[in-house]
Design an enzyme around this catalytic site. Structure first.
Site, mmCIF file in Angstrom:
data_model
loop_
_atom_site.group_PDB
_atom_site.id
_atom_site.type_symbol
_atom_site.label_atom_id
_atom_site.label_comp_id
_atom_site.label_asym_id
_atom_site.label_seq_id
_atom_site.Cartn_x
_atom_site.Cartn_y
_atom_site.Cartn_z
ATOM 1 N N ASP A 132 -8.903 -7.988 -10.369
ATOM 2 C CA ASP A 132 -8.105 -6.977 -11.077
ATOM 3 C C ASP A 132 -8.210 -7.051 -12.602
ATOM 4 O O ASP A 132 -7.416 -6.417 -13.279
ATOM 5 C CB ASP A 132 -6.627 -7.138 -10.648
ATOM 6 C CG ASP A 132 -5.777 -5.978 -11.103
ATOM 7 O OD1 ASP A 132 -6.294 -4.857 -11.176
ATOM 8 O OD2 ASP A 132 -4.593 -6.193 -11.418
ATOM 9 N N CYS A 197 7.636 9.835 -2.056
ATOM 10 C CA CYS A 197 7.553 9.452 -3.478
ATOM 11 C C CYS A 197 8.678 10.161 -4.242
ATOM 12 O O CYS A 197 8.727 11.391 -4.287
ATOM 13 C CB CYS A 197 6.200 9.836 -4.070
ATOM 14 S SG CYS A 197 6.139 9.533 -5.853
ATOM 15 N N CYS A 243 5.846 4.247 -1.554
ATOM 16 C CA CYS A 243 4.765 4.939 -0.831
ATOM 17 C C CYS A 243 4.018 3.988 0.091
ATOM 18 O O CYS A 243 3.197 4.426 0.901
ATOM 19 C CB CYS A 243 3.815 5.638 -1.807
ATOM 20 S SG CYS A 243 3.097 4.573 -3.052
HETATM 21 S S1 SF4 Z 1 -0.890 6.971 6.717
HETATM 22 FE FE1 SF4 Z 1 0.128 5.990 4.953
HETATM 23 S S2 SF4 Z 1 -1.158 6.492 3.172
HETATM 24 FE FE2 SF4 Z 1 -1.772 7.856 4.849
HETATM 25 S S3 SF4 Z 1 -0.539 9.694 4.500
HETATM 26 FE FE3 SF4 Z 1 0.614 8.426 5.934
HETATM 27 S S4 SF4 Z 1 1.989 7.223 4.602
HETATM 28 FE FE4 SF4 Z 1 0.390 8.077 3.306
HETATM 29 S S1 SF4 Z 2 4.478 3.690 -6.555
HETATM 30 FE FE1 SF4 Z 2 4.143 5.343 -5.053
HETATM 31 S S2 SF4 Z 2 6.208 6.004 -4.433
HETATM 32 FE FE2 SF4 Z 2 6.435 4.793 -6.286
HETATM 33 S S3 SF4 Z 2 6.448 6.342 -7.919
HETATM 34 FE FE3 SF4 Z 2 4.328 5.593 -7.747
HETATM 35 S S4 SF4 Z 2 3.338 6.996 -6.335
HETATM 36 FE FE4 SF4 Z 2 5.540 7.309 -6.129
#
Ligand code: SF4
Ligand code: SF4
Length: 314
Positions: A132, A197, A243
């Site tokens: 990274d 999100c 997310c």
């Molecule tokens: S499988 Fe996971 S990454 Fe793919 S759309 Fe669904 S929540 Fe998002």
């Molecule tokens: S980390 Fe994922 S859920 Fe959290 S603000 Fe960013 S895109 Fe949205």
């Protein structure tokens, strides 16, 4: 250059698995062309203040250029999937990836041990480990090596291990044949991450606008928040996992085995107010071996104070 046999491939992978990596793959330098995958994202300003994303275009497009001796790249992933502390189950102020020791240090140490072992076998080995910290397109490399696919949340996802994965690479003069497996996309019609999100930062499948992303705002953003940025904050002092938390592939993911990534005791009872009132001395203790140092003392206290003041103004 060292011309290698399949035995060298097997040895490299075996050493990685012994170090606890869940997944590993190999890409020959000739297969490292990714094309111009970043310009469109940059042209929309989605990098926010991360200006370094504009640099090293040629390496981002062809990572084998990072070292003149590079003949192949080994990509490896280790799981940090670990249960949350009970008091954080609902509202996790610190992103999962920062609960344990700083992965930059832990993963690099593991990769360097693999390099040392390979060198015992191949004394002319030239190799360097990356985690990274270089302009390598880590997720693209991992995907092309067959470690997983890049989901709509922008994360590398593996069907067995989910997306709580740290990625690392070994650049080497070993002339290893690619093991390219086309990683199928298993997101299908799911849109859970996009819908969950809280800031609508996922602007298209796999495309994140950092300007709206809590992870960027709480970790990378320097200086004061604008009013509109402050409005985007929720309960997180460092990073955001929403997310990933909603992703079905993480609900059934195999737990990680590394003790280094277990949640450290120091976080167990800390609440937002505690972060807002941290002294520099307290922060200096908390940041030891922790990725939290990336946000610096000023960033962590700024984040926590902004969240507390939002709560009071409701
Ligand atoms: S499988 Fe996971 S990454 Fe793919 S759309 Fe669904 S929540 Fe998002
Ligand atoms: S980390 Fe994922 S859920 Fe959290 S603000 Fe960013 S895109 Fe949205």
């Amino acid at each position: 250059m060292i011309v290698m046999s399949n035995k060298a491939v097997e040895l490299s992978l075996e050493l990685l698995y012994k170090e606890g990596f869940a997944l590993a793959g190999i890409l020959h330098g000739n297969d490292c062309h990714f094309g111009d995958w970043l310009s469109s994202w940059l042209s929309k300003g989605y990098q926010a203040d991360m200006h370094w994303m504009k640099h090293h275009k040629s390496i981002r497009e062809n990572p084998s250029q990072i070292e003149s001796y590079c003949k192949s790249i080994i990509s490896a992933a280790i799981s940090y999937h670990t249960p949350p502390p009970q008091n954080w189950a609902e509202s996790n102020p610190i992103s999962n990836y920062a609960w344990g020791d700083d992965y930059h240090l832990v993963v690099k140490k593991k990769l360097n041990r693999v390099i040392d072992k390979l060198r015992e076998e191949y004394p002319k080995l030239e190799a360097r480990a990356f985690v990274d910290t270089a302009p390598l397109p880590e997720k693209l490399l991992a995907m092309r090596c067959g470690l997983g696919w890049i989901g709509k949340n922008g994360m590398l996802i593996n069907r067995r291990y989910g997306s709580y994965l740290f990625l690392g690479e070994i650049i080497t003069n070993l002339d290893l044949p690619s093991r390219i497996e086309t990683a199928k996309d298993y997101c299908g019609s799911c849109r859970k991450c996009i819908e969950a999100c809280p800031t609508k930062a996922i602007v298209a499948d796999g495309i994140i606008d950092s300007n709206r992303c809590i992870s960027y705002l709480t970790i990378e953003k320097r200086g004061d928040f604008t009013d509109s940025e402050q409005k985007l904050l929720k309960h997180q002092v460092f990073g955001c996992d929403i997310c990933q938390q909603v992703c079905p592939w993480n609900k059934k993911a195999v737990a990680g085995q590394s003790e280094s990534f277990r949640c450290a005791d120091k976080w167990q009872n800390l609440k937002i107010d505690d972060f807002a009132n941290l002294t520099r001395e307290q922060f200096n203790k908390l940041k030891i071996k922790s990725p939290l140092k990336r946000a610096k003392y000023e960033g962590i206290v700024r984040n926590a104070k902004a969240i507390v003041s939002k709560g009071k103004s409701k």
